[in-house]
Design an enzyme around this catalytic site. Sequence first.
Site, PDB file in Angstrom:
ATOM      1  N   GLN A   1      38.201  60.739   5.960  1.00  0.00           N
ATOM      2  CA  GLN A   1      38.660  61.814   6.831  1.00  0.00           C
ATOM      3  C   GLN A   1      38.737  61.382   8.290  1.00  0.00           C
ATOM      4  O   GLN A   1      39.596  61.857   9.041  1.00  0.00           O
ATOM      5  CB  GLN A   1      37.741  63.034   6.709  1.00  0.00           C
ATOM      6  CG  GLN A   1      37.979  63.857   5.459  1.00  0.00           C
ATOM      7  CD  GLN A   1      37.220  65.174   5.493  1.00  0.00           C
ATOM      8  OE1 GLN A   1      36.357  65.381   6.338  1.00  0.00           O
ATOM      9  NE2 GLN A   1      37.549  66.067   4.569  1.00  0.00           N
TER      10      GLN A   1
ATOM     11  N   GLU B   1      65.244  65.151  33.343  1.00  0.00           N
ATOM     12  CA  GLU B   1      64.380  63.995  33.109  1.00  0.00           C
ATOM     13  C   GLU B   1      63.113  64.387  32.362  1.00  0.00           C
ATOM     14  O   GLU B   1      62.718  63.702  31.403  1.00  0.00           O
ATOM     15  CB  GLU B   1      64.019  63.334  34.442  1.00  0.00           C
ATOM     16  CG  GLU B   1      63.154  62.083  34.272  1.00  0.00           C
ATOM     17  CD  GLU B   1      63.057  61.258  35.539  1.00  0.00           C
ATOM     18  OE1 GLU B   1      64.099  60.706  35.951  1.00  0.00           O
ATOM     19  OE2 GLU B   1      61.964  61.187  36.124  1.00  0.00           O
TER      20      GLU B   1
ATOM     21  N   ARG C   1      44.889  48.746   4.533  1.00  0.00           N
ATOM     22  CA  ARG C   1      43.607  48.253   5.026  1.00  0.00           C
ATOM     23  C   ARG C   1      42.459  48.889   4.233  1.00  0.00           C
ATOM     24  O   ARG C   1      42.445  50.094   4.005  1.00  0.00           O
ATOM     25  CB  ARG C   1      43.467  48.606   6.511  1.00  0.00           C
ATOM     26  CG  ARG C   1      42.121  48.228   7.132  1.00  0.00           C
ATOM     27  CD  ARG C   1      41.957  46.727   7.228  1.00  0.00           C
ATOM     28  NE  ARG C   1      40.761  46.384   8.000  1.00  0.00           N
ATOM     29  CZ  ARG C   1      40.333  45.147   8.182  1.00  0.00           C
ATOM     30  NH1 ARG C   1      41.021  44.118   7.676  1.00  0.00           N
ATOM     31  NH2 ARG C   1      39.244  44.910   8.886  1.00  0.00           N
TER      32      ARG C   1
END
Length: 383
Positions: A283, A246, A272
Amino acid sequence: MIDFGYTEDQLNLKKEIIRFAKKELNNNVIERDRQQTFSRDLWKKCGEMGLQGLPVPEEYGGLGLNAVSTAIALEGLGYGCEDGGLVFSICAHLLACVIPVWKYANEEQKQKYLPRLCDGSIIAVNGMTEPSSGSDAFNMSTKALPDKEGYRITGTKTFSSNGPVADLAILYAMSDAEKGYYGGISVFLVERDTPGYIPGQKFEKMGLRTSPIGEIVLDNAFVPASAVLGGLGAGPTIFAYSMDWERICIAAAHIGTMERLLEKAIKYSKTRKASGNRISSYQAISHKIVDMKIRIETSRNLVYKAAWLLDKGKHVTMDASITKVYVSEALIKCAMDTVQIFGGYGFTTEYEVERILRDSMAGTIYSGANEVQKNIIARWLGM
């Protein structure tokens, strides 16, 4: 030597799972999350794809994959499926329930349960955590007392993934209090219609809302001796083995989710604009995206090394714990960075990144809290 290349079969499997998930599993996810809806129809479709039985031998209804190929398949599911709750429910069913039945059941038990577990006909729940003993399994209070040709089980399990909808419980109980945890904990296959088996309350959750989690109450529930999985006292061995699977393979699904976040962040940052420039040119944004890429590649190396060790039959517990801690925290950080890159839009449900952040928060808790994983790693280091 670890082979870092995918075989053609592995690539085709991953592509097919991604294609399937995008086509079949992503409709109305926002609404399903809002309504906390678990879809048995989608569960059944996943069963038809073989997702609930990836490593199980074909003779029992599975796909017969090794651990590396199972991780690759779950990475594809995490990438293609935008319903994090459904992905988690499949992983909880497969890794904490199907794996133990496959590995430790006798032939009669395998024939009875594995085909239906693999094809999605029935849903399984792992019954380990209790109200007063989560990661501290040594304090288990659920009792299985001998009674004629079987056992009477009494106790309460909690935070049981798939519990409200499960048809079969892989249930851990104290069968010999004198022996304690090692030798005294046994595993029982308990069907939902067993008298005294009571699915308890379903929990309202911050994330993974389409994965139903709740309590299981055992009120003097009788199971025959044939319901014992792997022999009396085998609980710790079964639990440890299933948790290795798991912790590694859920992390593989996380990688797929992080890859999807990375693509969303790159695409958004290129469209955008702020102050007349694409935000990808700053940056402050580009370095967040670079950090996401670094986390993904580091996570992938950890997951596939651990899966490779699992296939080789090596001791993998420490590697599984390292993988679980790092990848679960990497997923949260990637989700947080993506929300920040999207700004106000990232905070809205429409853009579907806030949901990933909510879903990711549970990753440091389930499969053993990260603090407990660090204790495990410390013990392997001799501390």
